[in-house]
Design a protein around this motif. Structure first.
Motif, PDB file in Angstrom:
ATOM      1  N   GLU A 114       2.627  11.984  -3.827  1.00  0.00           N
ATOM      2  CA  GLU A 114       2.054  10.667  -4.687  1.00  0.00           C
ATOM      3  C   GLU A 114       1.875  11.665  -6.041  1.00  0.00           C
ATOM      4  N   ILE A 115       1.051  12.885  -6.304  1.00  0.00           N
ATOM      5  CA  ILE A 115       0.876  13.570  -7.675  1.00  0.00           C
ATOM      6  C   ILE A 115       1.925  14.144  -7.867  1.00  0.00           C
ATOM      7  N   PHE A 116       2.909  14.924  -7.993  1.00  0.00           N
ATOM      8  CA  PHE A 116       3.897  15.381  -8.078  1.00  0.00           C
ATOM      9  C   PHE A 116       5.694  14.718  -8.394  1.00  0.00           C
ATOM     10  N   ARG A 117       5.206  13.423  -8.084  1.00  0.00           N
ATOM     11  CA  ARG A 117       6.110  12.493  -7.303  1.00  0.00           C
ATOM     12  C   ARG A 117       7.220  12.581  -8.622  1.00  0.00           C
TER      13      ARG A 117
ATOM     14  N   MET B 214       0.500  -1.236  -0.163  1.00  0.00           N
ATOM     15  CA  MET B 214       0.256   0.258  -0.019  1.00  0.00           C
ATOM     16  C   MET B 214       0.865   1.046   0.096  1.00  0.00           C
ATOM     17  N   LYS B 215       0.487   2.045  -0.395  1.00  0.00           N
ATOM     18  CA  LYS B 215       1.131   3.091  -1.114  1.00  0.00           C
ATOM     19  C   LYS B 215       0.888   3.905  -0.103  1.00  0.00           C
ATOM     20  N   ALA B 216       1.872   4.749   1.031  1.00  0.00           N
ATOM     21  CA  ALA B 216       1.675   6.297   1.745  1.00  0.00           C
ATOM     22  C   ALA B 216       0.236   6.638   1.501  1.00  0.00           C
ATOM     23  N   TYR B 217      -0.155   7.460   0.957  1.00  0.00           N
ATOM     24  CA  TYR B 217      -0.762   8.019   0.827  1.00  0.00           C
ATOM     25  C   TYR B 217      -2.722   7.195   0.825  1.00  0.00           C
ATOM     26  N   GLN B 218      -3.128   6.021   0.889  1.00  0.00           N
ATOM     27  CA  GLN B 218      -3.601   5.445   0.597  1.00  0.00           C
ATOM     28  C   GLN B 218      -4.057   5.061   1.959  1.00  0.00           C
TER      29      GLN B 218
END
Length: 276
Positions: free
Chosen positions: A126-129, A1-5
């Motif tokens: 995550e969006i701007f990674r 799972m990604k951090a933002y989730q």
């Protein structure tokens, strides 16, 4: 799972794209409230993208400025609509270079205020990674609407986060300054406070704005970045990790919206009078 989730559930995610419509700014806040109320009852989750042209969004504390009417008249003379929101914080600018995101979640009693903010921080990272890993969250002194979860790159603020809780639902809202001139936006809000205070003592401490503490993402990243580019990236991120369901209001949500819309109208008529 990604951090933002970490606060999202393993279930469909309702996706509302309200960036290209004729909705008034006060209706945008009414819509968020309607969705929070619905989500608290249905245990669903949603995300909403929204934007408005030439609008200054004020906080409740801004309406207590000693020379509030004079300050609002100046904003309107510069071609801006003015709306008083129903969540915390202070004045911010919304225009065609600013994108706002609302994360709408149930189970407010189980989610701390810190976790709500952190969820948005991780989503933005995550969006701007693809473009940067230098986004930091801390209060940028000298910015407008300062807070512990200001987002910045090299100390220059490009985003601010607020949070609204209704019953057992949460809306975590962020504005992202995508295109320049963000320092011009800051100068406008600086003028608003200068006119609104005009040397008079105030019970509330309003920010002393230094425009060079703020900058748009396109400038910070030194790339030709548009709102459409960011929206495409957001859609790709969410599509990879969730089953997205197009956002359409249910009959109950329309009822909630009509009620919340009237509350926003009443709030703004009371605060702004003939300037609303």
């Amino acid at each position: 799972m990604k951090a933002y989730q970490h606060l999202f559930k393993d279930q469909p995610l309702r996706f509302f794209n309200d960036t290209h419509n004729d909705r008034q700014p006060y209706q945008s806040f009414a819509l968020d409230d309607a969705l929070i109320e619905s989500i608290a009852e249905t245990n669903m989750q949603a995300i909403r993208l929204w934007s408005h042209d030439q609008t200054i969004i004020l906080g409740i504390a801004d309406t207590k400025l000693p020379h509030f009417e004079t300050a609002v008249k100046h904003l309107k003379s510069q071609g801006y609509n003015v709306v008083v929101r129903n969540s915390g914080g202070l004045a911010v600018v919304a225009d065609d270079g600013v994108l706002s995101i609302s994360i709408l979640l149930p189970d407010a009693k189980q989610i701390s205020i810190h976790d709500g903010y952190e969820q948005m921080v991780q989503l933005v990272k995550e969006i701007f990674r693809p473009w940067t890993e230098q986004i930091e969250a801390f209060e940028v002194v000298g910015s407008y609407c300062p807070g512990d979860y200001d987002l910045s790159i090299n100390g220059k603020k490009f985003a601010g986060i607020s949070q609204r809780r209704v019953k057992n639902g949460i809306s975590v809202q962020i504005y992202l300054a995508i295109t320049p001139d963000h320092q011009a936006r800051a100068k406008l809000i600086k003028q608003f406070y200068q006119l609104g205070i005009n040397g008079q003592a105030t019970k509330f401490t309003y920010p002393t704005i230094q425009p060079d503490t703020m900058e748009a993402l396109a400038t910070l990243l030194a790339i030709d970045l548009s709102i459409d580019d960011v929206m495409t990236r957001i859609t790709n991120v969410l599509t990879a990790d969730f089953h997205l369901v197009p956002g359409e209001l249910t009959a109950d949500e329309l009822t909630y919206f009509n009620k919340r819309e009237q509350q926003m109208i009443d709030r703004n008529k009371k605060a702004l009078g003939d300037l609303f």
